[in-house]
Design a protein around this motif. Sequence first.
Motif, PDB file in Angstrom:
ATOM      1  N   TRP A  77       4.012  12.539  -0.482  1.00 20.96           N
ATOM      2  CA  TRP A  77       4.279  11.488   0.498  1.00 20.96           C
ATOM      3  C   TRP A  77       2.942  11.057   1.075  1.00 20.96           C
ATOM      4  O   TRP A  77       2.196  11.868   1.630  1.00 20.96           O
ATOM      5  N   THR A 109       6.752  -4.992   2.476  1.00 20.13           N
ATOM      6  CA  THR A 109       7.324  -4.093   1.471  1.00 20.13           C
ATOM      7  C   THR A 109       7.439  -4.799   0.120  1.00 20.13           C
ATOM      8  O   THR A 109       7.093  -4.232  -0.922  1.00 20.13           O
ATOM      9  N   SER A 113       5.360  -3.656  -3.143  1.00 20.99           N
ATOM     10  CA  SER A 113       6.124  -3.265  -4.324  1.00 20.99           C
ATOM     11  C   SER A 113       5.655  -4.038  -5.543  1.00 20.99           C
ATOM     12  O   SER A 113       5.436  -3.461  -6.614  1.00 20.99           O
ATOM     13  N   ILE A 143       6.637   2.229  -4.004  1.00 21.05           N
ATOM     14  CA  ILE A 143       7.340   1.984  -2.755  1.00 21.05           C
ATOM     15  C   ILE A 143       8.686   1.422  -3.173  1.00 21.05           C
ATOM     16  O   ILE A 143       8.776   0.743  -4.211  1.00 21.05           O
ATOM     17  N   ASP A 144       9.742   1.708  -2.437  1.00 20.49           N
ATOM     18  CA  ASP A 144      11.061   1.208  -2.821  1.00 20.49           C
ATOM     19  C   ASP A 144      11.050  -0.309  -2.910  1.00 20.49           C
ATOM     20  O   ASP A 144      10.588  -0.994  -2.000  1.00 20.49           O
ATOM     21  N   ARG A 153      13.747  -1.590   7.190  1.00 15.81           N
ATOM     22  CA  ARG A 153      13.369  -0.588   6.200  1.00 15.81           C
ATOM     23  C   ARG A 153      12.458   0.462   6.831  1.00 15.81           C
ATOM     24  O   ARG A 153      11.770   0.197   7.795  1.00 15.81           O
ATOM     25  N   SER A 155      10.126   1.877   4.838  1.00 15.70           N
ATOM     26  CA  SER A 155       8.961   1.891   3.968  1.00 15.70           C
ATOM     27  C   SER A 155       7.729   1.272   4.618  1.00 15.70           C
ATOM     28  O   SER A 155       6.604   1.612   4.261  1.00 15.70           O
TER      29      SER A 155
END
Length: 167
Positions: A77, A109, A113, A143-144, A153, A155
Amino acid sequence: HIKPKDGSSGGWQSESSAPRKAPSGPLSGLQKHLQGLEGRQYPSYKDLCGGAWEIEQRSMSVYFDRVQGDAYAPPSWIRTRVPMAAAKFPPEFVTESKIRNTALCDFVTRVLSDRLRGGCGTDWTKVVQGSGWSGSKGGDLQIDTPGQYVLERSSVVAKADFIEAIL
């Protein structure tokens, strides 16, 4: 293994203490430390945890919250924090309303991504294959990837003084 290409300088610090002096030369403290760990066993990487690695020329800090213990363990992480003074997002997007904050975090995000999968960040008309550094040995950053809805989120977190991505 992470090998930054920018040649930035920085050093090790805990979140509550003052940063150490940056090493002289083109390599940051994090880069030097990672080069010293090259080829060592997984448990050796656990000493990356415990505080912020300052990347000065990038105005950012990297935190290792958990490091993978072996090849079959869950992934590491990592958080990356950028001060708002360097990120330069309008303050009203962060603090004025929860909706604007959610939209900002969702946008960041999506860009992260796409960039981590090899895209250009904001042109979502192109299909991107997600191999990156990944392979039989791993090593990719992820990353999601958000769906079509703009949702709150975990993230990316935006606060008045920083924005942080959890990878």
